[in-house]
Design an enzyme around this catalytic site. Structure first.
Site, mmCIF file in Angstrom:
data_model
loop_
_atom_site.group_PDB
_atom_site.id
_atom_site.type_symbol
_atom_site.label_atom_id
_atom_site.label_comp_id
_atom_site.label_asym_id
_atom_site.label_seq_id
_atom_site.Cartn_x
_atom_site.Cartn_y
_atom_site.Cartn_z
ATOM 1 N N GLY A 1 5.087 55.195 95.529
ATOM 2 C CA GLY A 1 5.002 56.731 94.172
ATOM 3 C C GLY A 1 5.492 57.329 94.972
ATOM 4 O O GLY A 1 6.152 58.321 94.757
ATOM 5 N N GLU B 1 2.194 63.480 91.786
ATOM 6 C CA GLU B 1 2.245 62.544 92.479
ATOM 7 C C GLU B 1 1.086 62.617 93.927
ATOM 8 O O GLU B 1 1.987 62.890 95.315
ATOM 9 C CB GLU B 1 3.410 61.760 93.025
ATOM 10 N N GLY B 2 0.448 63.452 94.082
ATOM 11 C CA GLY B 2 -0.745 63.970 95.040
ATOM 12 C C GLY B 2 0.696 65.169 95.212
ATOM 13 O O GLY B 2 1.795 65.373 95.638
ATOM 14 N N ILE C 1 21.721 82.454 97.179
ATOM 15 C CA ILE C 1 23.809 82.566 97.928
ATOM 16 C C ILE C 1 24.373 82.314 96.141
ATOM 17 O O ILE C 1 25.673 82.939 96.526
ATOM 18 C CB ILE C 1 23.808 81.657 98.419
HETATM 19 C C1 LIG Z 1 5.538 67.012 85.031
HETATM 20 C C2 LIG Z 1 4.173 66.399 84.765
HETATM 21 C C3 LIG Z 1 4.114 64.639 85.061
HETATM 22 C C4 LIG Z 1 3.433 64.376 85.078
HETATM 23 N N1 LIG Z 1 2.460 63.197 85.081
HETATM 24 C C5 LIG Z 1 2.048 62.469 85.400
HETATM 25 C C6 LIG Z 1 2.018 61.204 84.653
HETATM 26 O O1 LIG Z 1 3.219 60.131 84.119
HETATM 27 N N2 LIG Z 1 1.067 60.121 84.788
HETATM 28 C C7 LIG Z 1 -0.424 60.524 85.840
HETATM 29 O O2 LIG Z 1 -1.435 60.543 85.682
HETATM 30 N N3 LIG Z 1 0.162 62.388 85.806
HETATM 31 C C8 LIG Z 1 1.087 62.985 85.672
HETATM 32 N N4 LIG Z 1 0.979 64.054 85.505
HETATM 33 C C9 LIG Z 1 -0.483 64.929 86.123
HETATM 34 C C10 LIG Z 1 -0.181 65.177 87.863
HETATM 35 O O3 LIG Z 1 -0.290 63.725 88.932
HETATM 36 C C11 LIG Z 1 -1.198 66.416 88.171
HETATM 37 O O4 LIG Z 1 -0.696 67.649 88.051
HETATM 38 C C12 LIG Z 1 -2.326 66.294 89.922
HETATM 39 O O5 LIG Z 1 -1.937 65.186 89.982
HETATM 40 C C13 LIG Z 1 -2.280 67.767 90.391
HETATM 41 O O6 LIG Z 1 -3.524 67.481 89.519
HETATM 42 P P1 LIG Z 1 -4.393 68.663 89.125
HETATM 43 O O7 LIG Z 1 -2.886 69.003 87.367
HETATM 44 O O8 LIG Z 1 -4.824 68.568 87.997
HETATM 45 O O9 LIG Z 1 -4.576 70.174 89.820
HETATM 46 P P2 LIG Z 1 -5.635 70.111 90.506
HETATM 47 O O10 LIG Z 1 -6.384 69.396 91.053
HETATM 48 O O11 LIG Z 1 -6.746 70.933 89.679
HETATM 49 O O12 LIG Z 1 -5.369 70.964 91.651
HETATM 50 C C14 LIG Z 1 -5.427 72.519 91.762
HETATM 51 C C15 LIG Z 1 -5.313 73.330 92.715
HETATM 52 O O13 LIG Z 1 -6.181 72.944 93.713
HETATM 53 C C16 LIG Z 1 -5.356 72.273 94.986
HETATM 54 N N5 LIG Z 1 -7.023 71.382 95.628
HETATM 55 C C17 LIG Z 1 -7.612 70.344 94.410
HETATM 56 N N6 LIG Z 1 -8.613 69.664 95.300
HETATM 57 C C18 LIG Z 1 -8.135 70.239 96.154
HETATM 58 C C19 LIG Z 1 -8.824 69.794 97.703
HETATM 59 N N7 LIG Z 1 -9.138 68.876 97.973
HETATM 60 N N8 LIG Z 1 -8.370 70.403 99.426
HETATM 61 C C20 LIG Z 1 -7.595 71.607 99.199
HETATM 62 N N9 LIG Z 1 -6.659 71.938 97.873
HETATM 63 C C21 LIG Z 1 -6.931 70.857 96.748
HETATM 64 C C22 LIG Z 1 -4.130 71.649 94.459
HETATM 65 O O14 LIG Z 1 -3.207 71.122 95.916
HETATM 66 C C23 LIG Z 1 -3.681 72.630 94.170
HETATM 67 O O15 LIG Z 1 -2.981 73.240 94.323
HETATM 68 C C24 LIG Z 1 2.384 65.490 85.807
HETATM 69 C C25 LIG Z 1 2.231 66.787 86.070
HETATM 70 C C26 LIG Z 1 3.465 66.732 85.590
HETATM 71 C C27 LIG Z 1 3.652 68.857 85.515
#
Ligand SMILES: Cc1cc2nc3c(=O)[nH]c(=O)nc-3n(C[C@H](O)[C@H](O)[C@H](O)COP(=O)(O)OP(=O)(O)OC[C@H]3O[C@@H](n4cnc5c(N)ncnc54)[C@H](O)[C@@H]3O)c2cc1C
Length: 386
Positions: free
Chosen positions: A246, A367-368, A341
């Site tokens: 993925g 996807e992470g 650009i």
């Molecule tokens: C357009 C879109 C499509 C998506 N599609 C899907 C889907 O089909 N299925 C699904 O299940 N999900 C989906 N997602 C969800 C997506 O996978 C999550 O948004 C993503 O994994 C991040 O999780 P979060 O938004 O809760 O951010 P958080 O986990 O709250 O993170 C917020 C910030 O904190 C940082 N952070 C968190 N933990 C740590 C750590 N341990 N160390 C350092 N930094 C950290 C992150 O890197 C980020 O910058 C989608 C999201 C979007 C916007």
């Protein structure tokens, strides 16, 4: 060459790439601005992709897939995304859901769902994220409890690709709160018309506008035993089994956007004249184009290297994280350079650079996130030294 054949050799993969490039140019590019402005779900494009064998590329042929390699998959993702990232997104989603069904499903589950999903007729979703569980899937709150032979599902999922339109969703839920990630999570096939399943709102997103994203609320959803995918407790392992592929898929999608940004910026730089010369004669512009080309090529090599590791069954986690991290951040850099650009035109709706800039931004998050990729890479480095 039919894309349904395994592409072991470079000439076969080149033929596959040529076919997808041609498809993208003829059937995606002409409608991309319309899709971006109307946010329409382009069913006709997904049905064509099903006919061309572009859904379920690494799903085994016996399960209706193309039986290809991860290297084929990332090549297809880059080409589709060069056309439009939302279209590649759909291919990536089917790849994950199709692979999980092929790997964990019973024959009955495969027969019921795979033909529709791989032909592009059945709309699927992959539902992991929750209000309290994004990067940290260990804090999942959606719960499935046994009730006689059935399961009863309660919880909420957010930001789920295709939730507003899906027929079926693969849903990760906690089945043993004491074990959680260590065997306490299970995956369920949930028909979205089951009583108690409610689709949330459709999100208004920054980019990738033709990929509908929204939520699900599950209230006492009664599921039959046949809804459980794989063994009870195998859900988190199932998520891990497709995680690396993925991530490469999204890296390749990002790299398709990157290449589109490079092409639109190069085209503009040679055709637009200021101070009596093409923009490309200014070294500061030419060097930006050079950096864009290097970013795109470096990302492709990282992606191909990681895909090769996965295809030959070797440890690929850190390599996949490096490829996803680099390709997604390079795509954000390249689309920003393209806007610069293009000058004022790069900020105007309907100009490809403006859309590409918006489409690229999510690739460092879903996807992470980039931070999660850096955690994986650095933990591997530290482990090797320890
Ligand atoms: C357009 C879109 C499509 C998506 N599609 C899907 C889907 O089909 N299925 C699904 O299940 N999900 C989906 N997602 C969800 C997506 O996978 C999550 O948004 C993503 O994994 C991040 O999780 P979060 O938004 O809760 O951010 P958080 O986990 O709250 O993170 C917020 C910030 O904190 C940082 N952070 C968190 N933990 C740590 C750590 N341990 N160390 C350092 N930094 C950290 C992150 O890197 C980020 O910058 C989608 C999201 C979007 C916007």
């Amino acid at each position: 060459m039919s894309p349904r054949q395994t592409t072991d050799t470079a000439p076969e993969r080149d033929a596959l790439i040529t076919m997808v490039r041609d498809f993208a140019a003829k059937e995606i590019t002409p409608v991309v601005e319309e899709l971006d402005s109307t946010e329409r779900f382009p069913e006709e494009i997904y049905a064509r992709m099903g006919e061309l064998g572009l859904m379920g590329i690494t799903v085994p042929e016996r399960d209706g897939g193309a039986g290809g390699h991860v290297a084929d998959y990332i090549a297809v993702m880059e080409e589709l995304s060069y056309g439009y990232a939302s279209v590649a997104d759909q291919c990536g989603l089917v790849e994950l859901v199709g692979s999980l069904l092929a790997g964990y499903g019973t024959q009955e589950q495969k027969d019921r769902y795979l033909p529709g999903i791989i032909s592009g007729r059945t709309r699927c979703a992959y539902a992991l994220t929750e209000p309290g569980a994004g990067s940290d899937l260990g804090s999942l709150a959606t719960r499935a409890r046994r009730d006689g032979a059935d399961w009863v599902l309660n919880g909420e999922k957010i930001y789920i690709h295709n939730a507003p339109v899906a027929d079926v969703a693969l849903v990760l839920a906690v089945t043993d709160p004491g074990r959680r990630k260590r065997g306490g999570m299970s995956m369920f096939l949930v028909d979205v018309d089951t009583p108690g399943v409610e689709r949330g709102y459709r999100e208004k997103k920054m980019g990738q506008k033709a990929s509908p994203v929204g939520g699900f609320v599950f209230t006492d959803v009664r599921l039959p035993p046949t809804a459980l995918l794989g063994a009870e407790g195998s859900g988190f392992g199932a998520v891990l089994s497709v995680l690396e592929k993925g991530r490469l898929g999204i890296g390749a999608l990002a790299n398709g956007i990157s290449r589109a940004a490079l092409d639109t910026a190069s085209e503009h730089a040679v055709s637009r004249h200021q101070f009596g010369q093409p923009l490309s004669d200014f070294q500061s512009v030419a060097f930006q184009l050079a950096d864009m080309a290097v970013d795109h090529q470096a990302a492709r090599l990282l992606l191909e290297h990681a895909a090769g590791l996965l295809d030959t069954g070797r440890t690929a986690g850190p390599a996949c994280s490096m490829a996803k991290l680099f390709a997604s951040e390079a795509s954000v850099r390249n689309t920003s350079r393209a806007v610069q650009i293009l000058g004022g035109g790069g900020y105007i709706r309907g100009v490809p650079a403006e859309r590409l800039y918006r489409d690229a931004r999510i690739t460092t998050i879903y996807e992470g996130t980039s931070e999660v990729q850096r955690l994986i890479i650095s933990r591997d480095l530290v482990r090797r030294r320890g």
